[in-house]
Write a protein that holds these residues in place. Structure first.
Motif, mmCIF file in Angstrom:
data_model
loop_
_atom_site.group_PDB
_atom_site.id
_atom_site.type_symbol
_atom_site.label_atom_id
_atom_site.label_comp_id
_atom_site.label_asym_id
_atom_site.label_seq_id
_atom_site.Cartn_x
_atom_site.Cartn_y
_atom_site.Cartn_z
ATOM 1 N N LEU A 102 0.827 -1.006 0.047
ATOM 2 C CA LEU A 102 -0.191 0.089 -0.010
ATOM 3 C C LEU A 102 0.866 1.370 0.038
ATOM 4 N N SER A 103 1.759 1.343 0.934
ATOM 5 C CA SER A 103 2.720 2.565 1.130
ATOM 6 C C SER A 103 3.361 2.717 -0.596
ATOM 7 N N ALA A 104 3.998 1.392 -0.945
ATOM 8 C CA ALA A 104 4.450 1.585 -2.341
ATOM 9 C C ALA A 104 3.703 2.184 -3.410
ATOM 10 N N LEU A 105 2.475 1.493 -3.324
ATOM 11 C CA LEU A 105 1.450 2.250 -4.223
ATOM 12 C C LEU A 105 1.450 3.571 -4.287
ATOM 13 N N VAL A 106 0.875 4.064 -3.051
ATOM 14 C CA VAL A 106 0.918 5.459 -2.656
ATOM 15 C C VAL A 106 2.278 6.268 -3.277
ATOM 16 N N VAL A 107 3.382 5.929 -2.725
ATOM 17 C CA VAL A 107 4.381 6.386 -3.219
ATOM 18 C C VAL A 107 4.876 6.631 -4.551
ATOM 19 N N SER A 108 4.285 5.332 -5.306
ATOM 20 C CA SER A 108 4.532 5.255 -6.573
ATOM 21 C C SER A 108 3.616 6.041 -7.385
ATOM 22 N N VAL A 109 2.444 6.346 -6.893
ATOM 23 C CA VAL A 109 1.114 7.310 -7.603
ATOM 24 C C VAL A 109 1.899 8.697 -7.471
ATOM 25 N N ILE A 110 2.618 9.018 -6.303
ATOM 26 C CA ILE A 110 3.025 10.276 -6.004
ATOM 27 C C ILE A 110 4.154 10.531 -7.135
ATOM 28 N N VAL A 111 5.116 9.571 -6.761
ATOM 29 C CA VAL A 111 6.139 9.762 -7.809
ATOM 30 C C VAL A 111 5.668 9.805 -9.195
ATOM 31 N N PHE A 112 5.022 9.031 -9.726
ATOM 32 C CA PHE A 112 4.346 9.057 -10.966
ATOM 33 C C PHE A 112 4.039 10.413 -11.351
ATOM 34 N N LEU A 113 3.022 11.014 -10.566
ATOM 35 C CA LEU A 113 2.594 12.307 -10.920
ATOM 36 C C LEU A 113 3.524 13.381 -10.997
ATOM 37 N N VAL A 114 4.542 13.284 -10.007
ATOM 38 C CA VAL A 114 5.411 14.314 -9.935
ATOM 39 C C VAL A 114 6.359 14.181 -11.351
ATOM 40 N N TYR A 115 6.649 12.871 -11.629
ATOM 41 C CA TYR A 115 7.497 12.693 -12.708
ATOM 42 C C TYR A 115 6.699 13.040 -14.169
ATOM 43 N N LYS A 116 5.371 12.564 -14.116
ATOM 44 C CA LYS A 116 4.647 12.948 -15.436
ATOM 45 C C LYS A 116 4.372 14.709 -15.390
ATOM 46 N N PHE A 117 4.174 15.404 -14.390
ATOM 47 C CA PHE A 117 3.876 16.685 -14.410
ATOM 48 C C PHE A 117 4.931 17.782 -13.880
ATOM 49 N N TYR A 118 6.174 17.040 -13.763
ATOM 50 C CA TYR A 118 7.260 17.718 -13.375
ATOM 51 C C TYR A 118 7.788 18.963 -13.839
ATOM 52 N N PHE A 119 7.687 19.013 -15.237
ATOM 53 C CA PHE A 119 7.926 20.235 -15.909
ATOM 54 C C PHE A 119 6.606 21.174 -15.935
ATOM 55 N N HIS A 120 5.470 20.490 -15.771
ATOM 56 C CA HIS A 120 4.483 21.558 -15.652
ATOM 57 C C HIS A 120 4.444 22.196 -14.437
#
Length: 831
Positions: free
Chosen positions: A630-648
């Motif tokens: 569960l923790s890994a999933l939450v962190v993964s989602v956050i990381v994914f969103l940050v990575y996806k929209f980092y430049f934004h």
């Protein structure tokens, strides 16, 4: 702490006590079979250990310095049958010295073997024994085998006590010094005939046998190999055998002990005066070419064996002989001889490596045919036409060349044994080859290069009990249902068949199967459902596979008396397979070498015994794993969103920082490097040198060195520019970096309400290519864009409209015009 003097006072007596202990008091012998067989070899024993029970039947005391053997040493072992005293150095026996195999005997007391009344085998090899006369074995009435080979015995005279050994079956006198045999030497056999005695006199330099010495003597077997230094001596000695009645006579040489250069009819015709049941001639280099004439005196023996003879010129062995058995081993045949023997029942022709084709065989009574170990090839096989008989029960074609199956054993329905191993079988998948063999009990097709594709390959084998087919393969590496109507099968070998799966119905028709070898395959799971119909199974060998676990959760269909071998597999010791690992613990008594079952995965348990796996850790692990997942999933989602929209996010942060300040550039230009010439020669020249001048942000000119490209695009390009010019072309659409800049530009336009994107379509773009970029396609469809036309009127309209768009929001001053001529004409390129 113990004082040094006290410690020394304690240790010295203890060491003295230990030094007095003899090895035999430590029970050093290995109990091979409880109360029956004991292995005491090389234990530095000086006497027989007291721990050996009186019930012992087999005792190995070889290679020990025995010093306490006397006349009563073996009285405690009335059941002793086999005693090995090889290389026992000096052994004191009653009133003299006794040396056994490998040690010289000086003298031997009459009671040396007292107490060994049950002894059946006595070996006294290489003991420098000079005579049998003083060998005290007259009371060994159970003795069956006496081996005194490789000694110094000069006389063949058999002591009178031989008449007291009624059970003696084998006397080995080979490699001694016997030169002459006289009538008186065999008086003991005249008084008490030993009808089952086999006598080996090989490697004795016999020069003379007195005529009549063997008259009326009956032996089971007599072996005379490498005894004669020339043909004349051989002939003289065979004459001396006149009157002998022997079941089996063996003449000839050994491979590395050849003295007689040639044997002709004059030598073997002396055998006419003997009564022989079976005869063997071995390792004679030169024989008379006419074998029929050479062996004429042996026409009525029942069995003829010719071993390692040069018979490459023999073309035919035909009528005139009443042999029932003929054996031809390593006889250097260049072509198969014509065999016409009506009385022949057993024929063996093996290990003739130059023999590549089968010849004519006419033996209507033949029941046993062994052609193994040649290089024979059969273009057509197998029926009674090929072997000249319909009585065949045993056929061995193993270790030969290619055999093409064209018949289903028509006329050979009496076959009970069939062996093809290590020969290449062709066309076996085309029809039911074994359909006629309803009486066959044994079939070996191991390593015959078969890929089983025909499900009816074993049709007709209703009586088969043993099937060996190791080293072959199956279509798709799947074992199908091919054992139909084989309900009598008890032994099945499927090792090294590259199997990966077993169909659930593969063994449905094998209720009597007791031994199943599935080793050295590529099985990944232990599938109990496949073995469920095997009610009688006793041994299942699944070693050397790739088994990780079982297919199901429960393993309850295996017979209770089944022994399973799972060694050398890749067991997965994880909680996912805890039921299988628990089953291993529960069935440890039924598993072969269960302590050698080790984990292959995970890496932290690799090499550890599977029995050490603890199921209770799985409950803790499940909770930890759940929280971790569960923790890994939450962190993964956050990381994914940050990575996806980092430049934004960078753009958003920059908009807050630079939102209220004055823009440095009028426009940030996004374009493909393929369109750089147009940007430099047209766009930069007309905008930066025109009136009013416009300051463009260009990659190679205005980006800060040492800063990431993406950061430069956002901080120098978007944050410090009023507008964005997008030069759209086919090259632009195909550039991932340009599309990235365009997507950031969309976010920039959304965050900066006063900003705007100006699209310049440099050339007509294919609609199919443009539609791949959905958002860009929609924007160009819904918004006004500039289109470049390379004409005087088109260029005038284009630059007027572009300047008008750039003037929106620009503060213009005459000083800007003066500075415009000093600006360098450069442009930004996309990577």
């Amino acid at each position: 702490m113990i004082p040094p003097r006290s410690l020394a006072g304690t240790l010295i007596p203890a060491m003295a006590f230990l030094s007095c202990l003899r090895p035999e008091s430590w029970e050093p012998c290995v109990e091979v079979e409880p109360n029956v067989t004991y292995q005491c070899m090389e234990l530095n024993l000086s006497k027989i250990p007291n721990s050996i029970p009186s019930s012992a039947k087999n005792l190995d005391l070889s290679f020990n310095p025995l010093k306490c053997i006397d006349s009563h040493s073996f009285s405690s072992f009335p059941e002793l049958e086999v005693l090995d005293l090889s290389r026992c150095l000096t052994v004191e026996a009653w009133t003299s010295h006794l040396h056994f195999p490998g040690n010289p005997i000086q003298s031997l007391g009459t009671g040396a073997f007292h107490g060994l009344s049950s002894l059946r085998t006595l070996v006294a090899v290489e003991t420098k024994l000079a005579s049998l006369g003083n060998f005290p074995i007259e009371h060994l009435t159970s003795l069956e085998k006496l081996n005194v080979a490789h000694n110094l015995i000069h006389s063949f005279k058999l002591p009178e006590y031989f008449s007291n050994l009624p059970n003696l079956k084998h006397l080995d006198l080979s490699s001694n010094k016997i030169q002459n045999i006289f009538n008186m030497d065999l008086e003991a056999l005249h008084k008490m005939p030993l009808l089952n005695l086999s006598l080996d006199l090989s490697l004795n330099p016999i020069d003379f046998i007195q005529p009549g010495a063997f008259k009326e003597i009956r032996l089971h077997e007599l072996t005379l190999r490498s005894n004669f230094h020339n043909k004349s001596a051989m002939k003289t000695c065979i004459q001396g055998l006149a009157g002998l009645e022997v079941h089996r006579l063996v003449l000839g040489e050994f491979k590395n002990e050849r003295n007689v250069e040639m044997v002709d009819k004059s030598v073997l015709e002396e055998l006419c005066n003997l009564t022989i049941e079976e005869f063997q001639l071995a390792y004679i280099d030169n024989l008379a070419r006419d074998v029929t004439d050479l062996l004429s005196c042996l026409a009525n023996v029942s069995a003829m064996s010719l071993v390692s003879l040069n018979l490459n010129r023999v073309e035919e062995i035909s009528t005139g002989f009443n042999w029932q058995s003929l054996e031809l081993v390593k006889c250097q045949f260049k072509q198969f001889p014509k065999i016409v023997l009506p009385s022949l029942k057993r024929f063996t022709c093996i290990a003739n490596k130059d023999l590549d084709s089968f010849g004519e065989l006419k033996a209507p009574r033949l029941e046993h045919l062994d052609l193994s170990g040649n290089d024979l090839s059969f273009k057509s096989c197998c029926s009674h036409y090929h072997f000249g008989t319909t009585s065949l029960k045993y056929l061995d074609l193993s270790f030969n060349g290619a055999i093409t199956m064209t018949a289903n054993f028509m006329g050979l329905e009496q076959l009970e044994y069939l062996d093809f191993q290590y020969s290449t079988l062709n066309r076996i998948n085309e029809f039911s080859v074994f359909l006629s063999l309803s009486k066959l009990h044994y079939l070996d097709i191991s390593y015959t290069k078969i890929q089983v594709a025909f499900h009816g390959i074993f049709n007709g084998l209703v009586s088969l009990q043993i099937l060996k087919m190791a080293g072959n393969s199956f279509e798709d590496n799947l074992l199908p249902d091919i054992f139909t109507n084989m309900r009598n099968l008890t032994y099945l070998d499927l090792s090294k068949c590259q199997l990966e799966q077993v169909s659930e119905k593969a063994f449905d028709a094998l209720p009597e199967l007791k031994f199943l070898n599935m080793s050295h395959n590529n099985l990944f799971l232990l599938d109990e459902l496949a073995y469920k119909p095997l009610y009688s199974l006793e041994i299942l060998d699944c070693s050397f596979n790739s088994i990780k676990s079982s297919r199901g959760q429960e393993l309850q269909h295996f017979p209770s008396n089944l022994t399973i071998n799972l060694t050398q597999n890749v067991l997965a010791c994880t909680c996912e397979h805890q039921h299988f690992l628990q089953w291993i613990k529960d069935q440890r008594r039924s598993l072969v070498e269960v302590e050698k079952l080790v984990c292959a995965t995970p890496s932290d348990l690799q090499g550890l015994p599977a029995l050490s796996f603890r199921n209770d850790t799985c409950q803790i692990k499940k909770t930890i794993i759940g929280v971790s997942v569960l923790s890994a999933l939450v962190v993964s989602v956050i990381v994914f969103l940050v990575y996806k929209f980092y430049f934004h996010l960078m753009l958003f942060a920059g908009c807050k920082k630079y939102g209220r300040g004055e823009s440095t550039y009028d426009a940030f230009v996004i374009y493909s490097s393929q369109d750089e010439d147009w940007v430099r020669n047209e766009l930069v020249k007309n905008l930066e040198e025109g009136v009013p001048p416009f300051q463009l942000c260009l990659h190679y000119r205005d980006f800060i060195p040492g800063v990431a490209i993406a950061a430069n695009i956002i901080q120098e390009g978007f944050h410090k520019s009023r507008k964005v010019i997008v030069v759209v072309s086919q090259h632009f659409i195909q550039s991932r970096w340009c599309i990235f800049e365009y997507e950031i530009a969309q976010t920039w336009q959304f965050l900066s309400s006063h900003a705007g994107i100006i699209f310049i379509v440099l050339q007509k773009v294919e609609k199919s290519l443009l539609r791949k970029q959905v958002e860009l396609y929609r924007l160009l469809s819904r918004n006004t864009y500039l289109e470049w036309e390379d004409s005087i009127l088109g260029r005038h309209i284009f630059w007027r409209r572009l300047r008008k768009a750039l003037m929106d929001g620009k503060l213009w001053s005459p000083e800007a015009t003066a500075d415009a001529g000093n600006n360098q004409q450069e442009a930004t390129t996309c990577i």
